[in-house]
Design an enzyme around this catalytic site. Sequence first.
Site, PDB file in Angstrom:
ATOM      1  N   LYS A 116       0.815  -1.206   0.000  1.00 41.39           N
ATOM      2  CA  LYS A 116       0.000   0.000   0.000  1.00 41.39           C
ATOM      3  C   LYS A 116       0.854   1.263   0.000  1.00 41.39           C
ATOM      4  O   LYS A 116       0.585   2.213  -0.740  1.00 41.39           O
ATOM      5  CB  LYS A 116      -0.956   0.025   1.185  1.00 41.39           C
ATOM      6  N   ASP A 143      -6.765  -0.823   1.042  1.00 42.52           N
ATOM      7  CA  ASP A 143      -6.757  -1.254   2.430  1.00 42.52           C
ATOM      8  C   ASP A 143      -8.132  -1.825   2.754  1.00 42.52           C
ATOM      9  O   ASP A 143      -8.968  -2.014   1.864  1.00 42.52           O
ATOM     10  CB  ASP A 143      -6.373  -0.104   3.371  1.00 42.52           C
TER      11      ASP A 143
END
Length: 411
Positions: A267, A286
């Site tokens: 991420k 996420d």
Amino acid sequence: MTSLPTAFLALPLPIVQLSLSAVLKCGQSFRWTAYSLNIDSENACLPPHEYRFCLRDRVVCLRQTPTSILYRTVLPDPQPNVDQRKLHEAETLLWLKDYFQLDVNLASLYEEWGSRDKVFSEIKDRFSGIRILRQDPWENLISFICSSNNNISRITKMVQNLSKEYSSPLLSLSVPDGSGVEETYHPFPPPSALAHPDVSARLRSLGFGYRAEFIHRTAKMLVETHGNTVHPREQDESSEQWLRTLRDMNTEDARAELLKFVGVGRKVADCVLLMSLGKTDVVPVDTHVYQIAIKYYGMKASPKGKMNMTPKLYEELSTKFVQVWGGYAGWAHSVLFTSDLKSFSLHGLPPPMSPLSTPTKNRKKRSREMTDLVPTLSTPPSTSSLSDSSTATEFACSKSPAERVKKRARK
């Protein structure tokens, strides 16, 4: 016509193309400072805020009207002569066009996303003017290492503490509210400043926790691998210049390089790819994004109710959003992220009605209707449009050949 504030210049730009109030507060960059200008009701048409950002050699001050971005360049002493100042102002304008990626026609992208996606079409007017920044990759990398298990307020505090602790002050400037209070501005520190052995311990004492070691080891790795030589014509170190070369790599190769750094997972790497390396189709994922995909885009929930973000699931979600939004999926994703931030819960909505003019029951009914109309969505960000569609369409976004050459030279 209202005159410009002293020392400010104007860049014609409708809010549908860029909303500073959204873009600079939505969790992309963490060193912009917003100041209230204390505008009274008689001057409601004037900009209500000023935003400031410290580069290595100047402080950039921005204000926004419905039709323009107002910008000012503040330089440290000794002050330049008239010709030199004009050159600095031209440099600031080039920086603004590059930083905000103004060669991209955002209004056209909104129309495209809205035609492809019913969910986006329902929020696009309320959250207009939200575009992805093209940040310095080094600052962007460290900022998102700080973002691990964190919120925007704490990330902002950490990044500002890094600058104050490891970067010499550039200049002091009175805040624009007329109080006479001065504030000191620090650039973001270079990798060599964060590579010293005592950095980790000091950052822990400042509340960085486990991130302190990640920051120190990443800076140390950069300096050891790519050096800290400062180019005579540049103000950054060779390791920072190397990070910018990742813009020329394909997405997979650039991601692989970022994943080598301590504290950088998929991420964080994708945030850097999107927000500083020009990879427009990258969607940072996420658990919040997973929830959005389940609620609005037909993704199946885990049978046990758990949301373990496996590499396979991450890739499925990324692919899904690219299918929905296309080559600028990362940009569209940032609009949805902003729409779900608590700090934006009232963004783009009309001011609340006076209790004397609106019965309580009607206000509650209107609130429920608005909640039903605008879906609640969620990782990283305007005011409602004050320009008509023809103004947005007529906006000239293309750069001149000279600007493109300068932009490539800075990579």
